[in-house]
Motif scaffolding. Structure first.
Motif, PDB file in Angstrom:
ATOM      1  N   LEU A 103       0.862  -1.183   0.000  1.00 30.92           N
ATOM      2  CA  LEU A 103       0.000   0.000   0.000  1.00 30.92           C
ATOM      3  C   LEU A 103       0.898   1.233   0.000  1.00 30.92           C
ATOM      4  O   LEU A 103       1.704   1.429   0.918  1.00 30.92           O
ATOM      5  N   VAL A 104       0.747   2.044  -1.032  1.00 30.00           N
ATOM      6  CA  VAL A 104       1.539   3.264  -1.202  1.00 30.00           C
ATOM      7  C   VAL A 104       0.600   4.455  -1.122  1.00 30.00           C
ATOM      8  O   VAL A 104      -0.468   4.464  -1.747  1.00 30.00           O
ATOM      9  N   GLN A 105       0.983   5.443  -0.342  1.00 31.58           N
ATOM     10  CA  GLN A 105       0.191   6.671  -0.217  1.00 31.58           C
ATOM     11  C   GLN A 105       1.026   7.849  -0.674  1.00 31.58           C
ATOM     12  O   GLN A 105       2.073   8.154  -0.086  1.00 31.58           O
ATOM     13  N   ASP A 106       0.593   8.491  -1.744  1.00 29.38           N
ATOM     14  CA  ASP A 106       1.297   9.656  -2.300  1.00 29.38           C
ATOM     15  C   ASP A 106       2.789   9.381  -2.462  1.00 29.38           C
ATOM     16  O   ASP A 106       3.640  10.191  -2.081  1.00 29.38           O
ATOM     17  N   GLY A 107       3.106   8.231  -3.020  1.00 34.14           N
ATOM     18  CA  GLY A 107       4.482   7.893  -3.351  1.00 34.14           C
ATOM     19  C   GLY A 107       5.299   7.275  -2.233  1.00 34.14           C
ATOM     20  O   GLY A 107       6.470   6.963  -2.434  1.00 34.14           O
ATOM     21  N   ARG A 108       4.712   7.061  -1.060  1.00 32.10           N
ATOM     22  CA  ARG A 108       5.440   6.475   0.063  1.00 32.10           C
ATOM     23  C   ARG A 108       4.785   5.164   0.479  1.00 32.10           C
ATOM     24  O   ARG A 108       3.570   5.105   0.685  1.00 32.10           O
ATOM     25  N   GLY A 109       5.599   4.113   0.625  1.00 32.98           N
ATOM     26  CA  GLY A 109       5.075   2.839   1.079  1.00 32.98           C
ATOM     27  C   GLY A 109       4.678   2.911   2.544  1.00 32.98           C
ATOM     28  O   GLY A 109       5.500   3.274   3.393  1.00 32.98           O
ATOM     29  N   VAL A 110       3.422   2.596   2.855  1.00 29.23           N
ATOM     30  CA  VAL A 110       2.947   2.719   4.238  1.00 29.23           C
ATOM     31  C   VAL A 110       2.574   1.371   4.854  1.00 29.23           C
ATOM     32  O   VAL A 110       2.473   1.256   6.080  1.00 29.23           O
ATOM     33  N   ALA A 111       2.354   0.355   4.028  1.00 29.09           N
ATOM     34  CA  ALA A 111       2.061  -0.976   4.561  1.00 29.09           C
ATOM     35  C   ALA A 111       2.452  -2.001   3.519  1.00 29.09           C
ATOM     36  O   ALA A 111       2.328  -1.760   2.307  1.00 29.09           O
ATOM     37  N   GLY A 112       2.929  -3.141   3.984  1.00 31.39           N
ATOM     38  CA  GLY A 112       3.311  -4.205   3.067  1.00 31.39           C
ATOM     39  C   GLY A 112       3.094  -5.563   3.699  1.00 31.39           C
ATOM     40  O   GLY A 112       3.385  -5.758   4.886  1.00 31.39           O
ATOM     41  N   VAL A 113       2.589  -6.490   2.894  1.00 33.05           N
ATOM     42  CA  VAL A 113       2.371  -7.869   3.327  1.00 33.05           C
ATOM     43  C   VAL A 113       2.957  -8.793   2.260  1.00 33.05           C
ATOM     44  O   VAL A 113       2.649  -8.640   1.067  1.00 33.05           O
ATOM     45  N   VAL A 114       3.803  -9.712   2.686  1.00 36.15           N
ATOM     46  CA  VAL A 114       4.394 -10.717   1.800  1.00 36.15           C
ATOM     47  C   VAL A 114       4.148 -12.076   2.438  1.00 36.15           C
ATOM     48  O   VAL A 114       4.586 -12.315   3.573  1.00 36.15           O
ATOM     49  N   TYR A 115       3.468 -12.959   1.709  1.00 30.18           N
ATOM     50  CA  TYR A 115       3.076 -14.249   2.283  1.00 30.18           C
ATOM     51  C   TYR A 115       3.647 -15.395   1.468  1.00 30.18           C
ATOM     52  O   TYR A 115       3.391 -15.520   0.269  1.00 30.18           O
ATOM     53  N   ASN A 116       4.439 -16.238   2.132  1.00 32.56           N
ATOM     54  CA  ASN A 116       4.950 -17.472   1.535  1.00 32.56           C
ATOM     55  C   ASN A 116       4.027 -18.603   1.977  1.00 32.56           C
ATOM     56  O   ASN A 116       4.107 -19.065   3.116  1.00 32.56           O
TER      57      ASN A 116
END
Length: 267
Positions: A103-116
């Protein structure tokens, strides 16, 4: 809605997409533009599932996804999605692939989820709230270069970058404990975030490959930059370097040295 609540929904959707791809039998394989560039029917099904799962979470948010025909970062919120990072691994039954939702807000990453889904490892990064693996806080390692394991990536469809990539990887190999190339940038970046490895670099990579993982790495204390030290961007392919800050500085230098050497040889 608070970012923590959004991240919880992202995890729920990622788990569902993980079940979808791991339960599939004999997915169809299609060829995209470029050498050895593939997409499967499950990339498409996973992307559809993720978009539908997130659609009502942030009304008006833009979707920027690998298997979409047109992608453009817009002002405000942008979901940046790789429905299967490591598609070639997935096709071959080489169980090292993941679901990546950033999730990027105005060019800045604010949340990330990576699932294996194969190891049931859920990596989560939330701006100013930390990075986690299956709910437990994670932090980057602090090993020196001589003890470090360095990950690198290179896409087969960027063949013009192969000489520089492998020259840099060889020079890094000569200075560190070992190197790895796994076929999943998102997992590689998350491995640097939790200290399994020490740094990751790739000379050109698409935003959906690193958007989610970059937030995890940043929140875990990694340096996360463009390969030449510039700020990370999410609108176009860039070079990416992340990991222990001291080791990252050495990798900058190595890549620059190898680029200059190859340029001189070609004159």
């Amino acid at each position: 809605m608070e970012l923590k609540e959004i991240a919880e929904k992202m995890q729920e959707v990622a788990r569902g997409a993980g079940r979808l791809i791991t339960e599939a039998k004999h997915p169809e394989v299609f060829v995209k533009e470029g050498h050895a560039n593939f997409v499967t029917s499950m990339d498409l099904a996973s992307q559809k599932y993720i978009i539908e799962g997130l659609a009502g979470l942030l009304p008006g948010a833009n979707f920027f996804a690998e298997e979409s025909e047109q992608n453009r970062l817009k002002p405000g919120y942008n979901w940046i999605i790789d429905p299967i990072d490591g598609t070639t691994n997935y096709m071959l039954g080489y169980k090292h692939s993941c679901i990546s939702i950033g999730l990027v807000q105005d060019g800045r990453g604010v949340a990330g989820v990576v699932y294996n889904p194969y190891l049931e490892e859920m990596y989560v990064g939330i701006e100013n709230q930390g990075a986690f693996l299956n709910g437990q806080p994670i932090h980057a390692a602090n090993r020196g270069m001589e003890d470090a394991v360095i990950l690198f990536g290179t896409a087969t469809y960027y063949q013009e970058l192969a000489d520089l990539t492998f020259a840099a990887a060889k020079a890094v190999f000569d200075r560190c404990a070992d190197v790895r190339r796994s076929g999943s940038a998102a997992l590689d970046i998350c491995y640097t975030a939790c200290g399994k490895c020490d740094a990751y670099f790739e000379i050109r990579i698409q935003p959906w490959d690193y958007a989610a993982a970059s937030v995890v790495a940043r929140e875990a204390g990694c340096a996360v930059t463009g390969l030449q030290g510039s700020d990370i961007r999410y609108d176009n392919p860039v070079g990416v370097l992340t990991g222990n800050p001291a080791i990252c500085r050495e990798i900058y230098r190595i890549v620059d040295e190898q680029a200059a050497r190859l340029k001189g040889e070609r004159k």
